[in-house]
Design a protein around this motif. Structure first.
Motif, short mmCIF file in Angstrom:
data_model
loop_
_atom_site.label_atom_id
_atom_site.label_comp_id
_atom_site.label_asym_id
_atom_site.label_seq_id
_atom_site.Cartn_x
_atom_site.Cartn_y
_atom_site.Cartn_z
N THR A 1 -10.50 11.00 -10.69
CA THR A 1 -9.73 10.50 -11.83
C THR A 1 -8.50 9.72 -11.41
OG1 THR A 1 -8.50 12.58 -11.96
CG2 THR A 1 -10.50 12.40 -13.29
N TYR A 2 -8.16 9.73 -10.12
CA TYR A 2 -7.01 8.98 -9.62
C TYR A 2 -7.47 8.01 -8.54
CZ TYR A 2 -3.97 12.33 -11.98
OH TYR A 2 -3.33 13.09 -12.92
N LYS B 1 -0.96 3.40 -8.78
CA LYS B 1 -1.85 4.53 -8.97
C LYS B 1 -2.46 4.47 -10.36
CE LYS B 1 -2.06 9.53 -8.17
NZ LYS B 1 -1.27 10.74 -7.80
N ASN C 1 -4.58 6.30 -13.30
CA ASN C 1 -4.87 7.64 -13.80
C ASN C 1 -5.88 7.53 -14.93
OD1 ASN C 1 -4.90 10.26 -14.69
ND2 ASN C 1 -2.80 10.27 -15.46
N SER D 1 -8.05 10.87 -5.12
CA SER D 1 -8.29 12.30 -5.23
C SER D 1 -9.78 12.57 -5.26
CB SER D 1 -7.62 12.87 -6.49
OG SER D 1 -8.23 12.34 -7.65
N TYR E 1 -6.10 4.35 -6.14
CA TYR E 1 -5.04 3.41 -5.75
C TYR E 1 -5.62 2.00 -5.79
CZ TYR E 1 -2.00 7.16 -4.18
OH TYR E 1 -1.19 8.26 -4.15
N THR F 1 -2.02 4.27 -16.71
CA THR F 1 -2.75 5.39 -17.30
C THR F 1 -3.71 4.89 -18.36
OG1 THR F 1 -0.87 6.85 -16.92
CG2 THR F 1 -2.53 7.61 -18.49
N GLU F 2 -4.97 5.28 -18.23
CA GLU F 2 -6.00 4.85 -19.18
C GLU F 2 -5.71 5.36 -20.58
OE1 GLU F 2 -10.89 4.91 -19.43
OE2 GLU F 2 -9.84 6.61 -18.52
N ALA G 1 2.48 2.90 -11.80
CA ALA G 1 1.33 3.66 -12.29
C ALA G 1 0.75 3.02 -13.54
CB ALA G 1 1.76 5.10 -12.58
N TRP H 1 -13.90 6.68 -13.17
CA TRP H 1 -13.58 5.25 -13.20
C TRP H 1 -14.33 4.58 -14.35
CZ3 TRP H 1 -10.64 2.04 -9.91
CH2 TRP H 1 -10.84 0.66 -10.06
#
Length: 565
Positions: free
Chosen positions: A371-372, A387, A389, A367, A374, A425-426, A423, A394
């Protein structure tokens, strides 16, 4: 998975993890003598992901290198502490189970029946958690009374039942002996001298607890509370003429019967599309404490082969073929405590807390917000695209193609098109990302690597290699170094950047660029034939690097380097 594949996928690092797990398993099998009957022993085998994370934690703490003894000592201490914590937790759960089948903790503002009798006082703000001991009618009247007890008291107390709950009394209805209830807004009719004993006056604020493991309660929930949802109410203009019943909340579930529904009114007195649920005259609230659900998970053929190669001395009928794992509220199986390694080929729908170890094959932004992203990872069984997130930008540091990484906290779901989506997620609980190829401790920890010759590199490209080399030639291309390294078997053309480039130059790039041009060439010449220990990775799939002016970028990246004294 055969030994050749295992060597190509993590090498000595994962071999040490398996060795450490076997050592911890053998030390736990005898027990520590601290368990009480019925509490159950601590799990005999540590989760695979936990063991990898602990080894990496020690590597980060001892950046100059670790020994097998240090790692095993740290692992044993952490596992012992965790085992004691698990044992203590089981003892608490067992004690609570003897008190109440729902194993609920006493709320902070809960008062006991004994204290009501002692103080002869009950605040309307207090909460009473109780069990219905008896249901009866006062002789000569139609007034219902409940006799209540609680798990912390030896005495009981009678409650005048509010008339709104009369419809819930009966042989096959909800309010009966054994039902757990929670009450607030209560007032006490105190016991006067010679006039009987204290009783609780009627309150309309009573919540009844339903138990999904009881057949009657499960049938009530299925029949009454699984039809409607918030979205169905939003679309119905005659919503207050319908007897809605539905579930809400996460944690313990609320079953709401016939709430009054109105549109939410903002401060500017305008109605919005949001709904406001009100406790009306016909509303009933049930509480459904969530019971921990578990699921039997069969081991895949890959895991069984991997398990068998480590336990070849154990008869096959003693090897695990399935494990029991908890499920979350959405029916996904939690793999954070899974005792064996999960491979790419094992990923499927409804998995959470998954750990993966593999080689990065691609990285790209998903994106414009940044923030997103791959990330594609490969192991010996396949490739998976996931993915990432992030909360902000980063935050994982440098990650390149060919780097070996460890990730935990992955979730797997099926999309509407029946495609598996993975996915990460941080900062979610259990989320971890470690770039093993960049670990400084890897170069000096002989228990975590096997030395490779440069001639071995083309035959085993799926992992980071550790090599002893001498510097044959070096060029500075801005902040990137192009160099030729050699050992007795081969010469390899490679590149490096950042701190690794500083290790080779032994000065910062800025200091190098400040030198006069003739001194730069002389300085680079003095570096030739110096010896280094290096970590080197294959970046042949690094397509984005093949841009104009860099068509001849080397495929080998030196991710870490250390001068040999």
């Amino acid at each position: 998975m055969d030994s050749a594949a295992a060597s190509a996928d993590g090498g000595a690092f994962l071999e040490f993890v398996d060795y450490a797990i076997s050592m911890l398993s053998s030390s736990s099998s005898g027990g520590n003598g601290d368990e009480s009957p019925g509490a159950g022993p601590a799990p005999a085998r540590p989760p695979w992901g936990w063991a990898v994370a602990q080894v990496l934690k020690s590597c980060c703490a001892y950046s100059s290198g670790v020994t097998a003894a240090i790692l095993l000592s740290d692992l044993f201490q952490s596992w012992t502490e965790q085992s004691k914590s698990l044992t203590a937790k089981r003892k608490v759960e067992l004690t609570n189970l003897l008190k109440t089948r729902n194993r609920r903790r006493r709320l902070p503002n809960t008062i006991t029946i004994d204290s009501i009798h002692e103080k002869n006082f009950l605040s309307p703000k207090s909460v009473l958690e109780a069990v219905v001991i008896d249901v009866f009618v006062i002789p000569g009247t139609n007034i219902y009374m409940l006799t209540l007890g609680d798990m912390w008291s030896t005495s009981t107390i009678d409650l005048y039942l509010h008339r709104r709950y009369y419809n819930y009394i009966g042989q096959h209805d909800v309010l009966k002996k054994g039902r757990e209830v929670m009450l607030t807004g209560c007032c006490l009719r105190t016991a006067m001298e010679g006039s009987g004993h204290a009783r609780i006056l009627p309150t309309e604020y009573m919540v009844m607890l339903l138990d999904e493991e009881e057949d009657e309660d499960a049938m009530l929930l299925a029949a009454q509370f699984c039809t409607y949802s918030f979205s169905s109410m939003m679309l119905d203009e005659n919503r207050n003429n319908i007897s809605y019943s539905f579930y809400a909340s996460v944690g313990s579930m609320l079953a709401l019967h016939r709430p009054f529904i109105a549109n939410y009114v903002h401060n500017n007195h305008e109605e919005s599309q949001e709904l406001c649920l009100e406790y009306g005259s016909a509303t009933q609230v049930y509480l459904v404490p969530i019971a921990q659900q578990e699921e039997q998970v069969l081991l895949t053929p890959t895991q069984i082969r991997s398990q068998g190669s480590r336990l070849s001395c154990v008869p096959s009928d003693h090897m695990a073929s399935q494990v029991t794992l908890p499920r979350d509220l959405h029916g996904s199986v939690d793999f954070s405590k899974y005792p064996f390694r999960v491979y790419v080929s094992d990923l499927h729908d409804k998995m959470v807390g998954v750990s993966l170890f593999g080689m990065v094959t691609s990285v790209c932004k998903a994106s414009t917000s940044g923030t997103y992203f791959y990330l594609e990872i490969e192991d010996a069984t396949g490739v998976v695209l996931m993915k990432l997130n992030f909360i902000g930008l980063w935050s994982l540091g440098r990650v390149g193609v060919g780097h070996m990484v460890y990730m935990s906290g992955l979730t797997c779901t099926l999309s509407s098109t029946n495609k598996l989506e993975v996915a990460w997620t941080e900062k979610e609980p259990g989320s971890l990302f470690v770039n093993i190829s960049l670990l400084p401790a890897l170069l000096n920890s002989t228990c975590l690597h096997n030395l490779s010759l440069l001639s071995d590199l083309p035959h085993s490209t799926n992992r980071t290699h550790i090599c002893h080399v001498r510097l044959d030639h070096i060029d500075v291309n801005s902040l990137k170094l192009h160099l030729t390294i050699a050992d007795d078997s081969e010469k390899v053309f490679a590149w490096c950047i950042g701190q690794t480039a500083v290790e080779f130059l032994q000065i910062s790039p800025d200091e190098y660029m400040e030198l006069p041009e003739d001194e730069r060439a002389m300085y680079l010449y003095t570096l030739q034939n110096e010896n280094f220990t290096v970590a080197i990775a294959n970046t042949s799939q690094r397509i984005e690097a093949y841009i104009e002016g860099e068509k001849f970028l080397p495929v080998w990246e030196i991710t870490r380097a250390q001068k040999c004294e």
